[in-house]
Design a protein around this motif. Sequence first.
Motif, PDB file in Angstrom:
ATOM      1  N   UNK A  14       0.826  -1.211   0.000  1.00  0.00           N
ATOM      2  CA  UNK A  14       0.000   0.000   0.000  1.00  0.00           C
ATOM      3  C   UNK A  14       0.863   1.264   0.000  1.00  0.00           C
ATOM      4  N   UNK A  15       0.653   2.133  -0.998  1.00  0.00           N
ATOM      5  CA  UNK A  15       1.450   3.364  -1.054  1.00  0.00           C
ATOM      6  C   UNK A  15       1.366   4.181   0.235  1.00  0.00           C
ATOM      7  N   UNK A  16       0.184   4.202   0.849  1.00  0.00           N
ATOM      8  CA  UNK A  16       0.058   5.095   1.998  1.00  0.00           C
ATOM      9  C   UNK A  16       0.698   4.585   3.286  1.00  0.00           C
ATOM     10  N   UNK A  17       1.358   3.433   3.225  1.00  0.00           N
ATOM     11  CA  UNK A  17       2.105   2.995   4.421  1.00  0.00           C
ATOM     12  C   UNK A  17       3.610   2.889   4.152  1.00  0.00           C
ATOM     13  N   UNK A  18       4.044   3.203   2.929  1.00  0.00           N
ATOM     14  CA  UNK A  18       5.455   2.964   2.587  1.00  0.00           C
ATOM     15  C   UNK A  18       6.411   3.813   3.410  1.00  0.00           C
ATOM     16  N   UNK A  19       6.037   5.047   3.687  1.00  0.00           N
ATOM     17  CA  UNK A  19       6.960   5.912   4.428  1.00  0.00           C
ATOM     18  C   UNK A  19       7.218   5.345   5.815  1.00  0.00           C
ATOM     19  N   UNK A  20       6.163   4.940   6.494  1.00  0.00           N
ATOM     20  CA  UNK A  20       6.340   4.351   7.838  1.00  0.00           C
ATOM     21  C   UNK A  20       7.047   3.003   7.765  1.00  0.00           C
ATOM     22  N   UNK A  21       6.649   2.205   6.793  1.00  0.00           N
ATOM     23  CA  UNK A  21       7.198   0.847   6.696  1.00  0.00           C
ATOM     24  C   UNK A  21       8.685   0.865   6.368  1.00  0.00           C
ATOM     25  N   UNK A  22       9.081   1.778   5.508  1.00  0.00           N
ATOM     26  CA  UNK A  22      10.480   1.797   5.050  1.00  0.00           C
ATOM     27  C   UNK A  22      11.405   2.535   6.017  1.00  0.00           C
ATOM     28  N   UNK A  23      10.817   3.225   6.969  1.00  0.00           N
ATOM     29  CA  UNK A  23      11.598   4.006   7.942  1.00  0.00           C
ATOM     30  C   UNK A  23      12.678   3.156   8.620  1.00  0.00           C
ATOM     31  N   UNK A  24      12.324   1.929   8.955  1.00  0.00           N
ATOM     32  CA  UNK A  24      13.262   1.062   9.694  1.00  0.00           C
ATOM     33  C   UNK A  24      13.752  -0.103   8.841  1.00  0.00           C
ATOM     34  N   UNK A  25      13.595   0.036   7.525  1.00  0.00           N
ATOM     35  CA  UNK A  25      13.939  -1.090   6.654  1.00  0.00           C
ATOM     36  C   UNK A  25      15.436  -1.146   6.379  1.00  0.00           C
ATOM     37  N   UNK A  26      15.934  -2.376   6.294  1.00  0.00           N
ATOM     38  CA  UNK A  26      17.319  -2.586   5.877  1.00  0.00           C
ATOM     39  C   UNK A  26      17.397  -2.534   4.346  1.00  0.00           C
ATOM     40  N   UNK A  27      16.364  -3.024   3.685  1.00  0.00           N
ATOM     41  CA  UNK A  27      16.344  -3.032   2.209  1.00  0.00           C
ATOM     42  C   UNK A  27      14.908  -3.140   1.717  1.00  0.00           C
ATOM     43  N   UNK A  28      14.720  -2.709   0.476  1.00  0.00           N
ATOM     44  CA  UNK A  28      13.446  -2.897  -0.222  1.00  0.00           C
ATOM     45  C   UNK A  28      13.699  -3.856  -1.375  1.00  0.00           C
TER      46      UNK A  28
END
Length: 261
Positions: A41-55
């Motif tokens: 979902x586009x509207x959660x990517x900013x929060x989800x990727x905040x702590x991501x090691x990789x996409x």
Amino acid sequence: MNLNTLRQVNPLVVCQTNSVVTHMTANHLIALGASPVMSEAPNEQHEMLQYAHALLINIGTLNDQKLEYMHHAMKVANELEVPIILDPVGAGATSYRTKTVLNMIDKYKIAVLKGNFGEIASLVGASEAMKGVDSQFDGSEDDLIAIAKKAHDMFSCNIVITGERDIIYTSDKYETYTSGTVLFTKMTGAGCVLGSIIGAMYSPMDSFESIKYALFTYHTAGMNAEEIVTLDRPGAFQVELLNQLHHVSDEEVRVLFDDRA
Ligand SMILES: Nc1ncnc2c1ncn2[C@@H]1O[C@H](COP(=O)(O)OP(=O)(O)O)[C@@H](O)[C@H]1O
Ligand SMILES: Cc1ncsc1CCOP(=O)(O)O
């Protein structure tokens, strides 16, 4: 990142992958010690990727809706400086896939482009060697090096090409490898899972070595699994690979490094 570190850090890998391998990708990452989340979902990517090691972006079951989601996630990942691992599954099989990947590479900073020989060869305009998601030929070692170099020069990102012989090509150096097991060719998604493992272990400060560590981890687990199940049991291999990813150690992976030294 080595395995001891990975199992302490439990890196988050945000995945937009294909519907064939979604479940197995999550399970392989968990077995390894990483933390997968499948999120579109586009509207959660900013929060989800905040702590991501990789996409991880894998276009295996692409459609226009998914494509829109992928663009959004890649844009946010670049803003947050989260490395993107791009798996161009089926590039070359259709112009839709080829154009999509070329457009992504043009628009976003990609950390690692990983595909089989036919996929990467198609992207650099060298051949149309794909039937569905399978490469129609692996190419000689010279072909592999030439295609990897061309891809690296054209796309300015780290390149991984897989097959019976693999290559990692970065601005620092390149190497080719023949480790692994033929049982990887007897399961769907073997390349897709590798992409996710590269995502979990990738380190931008040490691109070449971290990609090599991921490849050797996967191959060590695969070879250990082959030893247990034997070559004529591809079904059992899929289960055993999960067990071996859970158990594989830095000491074992180092053996592959030492073999090549
Ligand atoms: N003949 C083989 N022998 C050993 N390992 C292989 C062989 N073919 C592929 N592999 C390994 O399987 C994994 C997936 O590669 P590949 O089959 O090329 O990807 P894809 O599933 O994307 O087509 C890689 O780690 C690669 O090294
Ligand atoms: C069979 C199939 N069809 C669309 S995606 C997919 C999985 C491909 O996996 P891999 O690229 O690792 O062979």
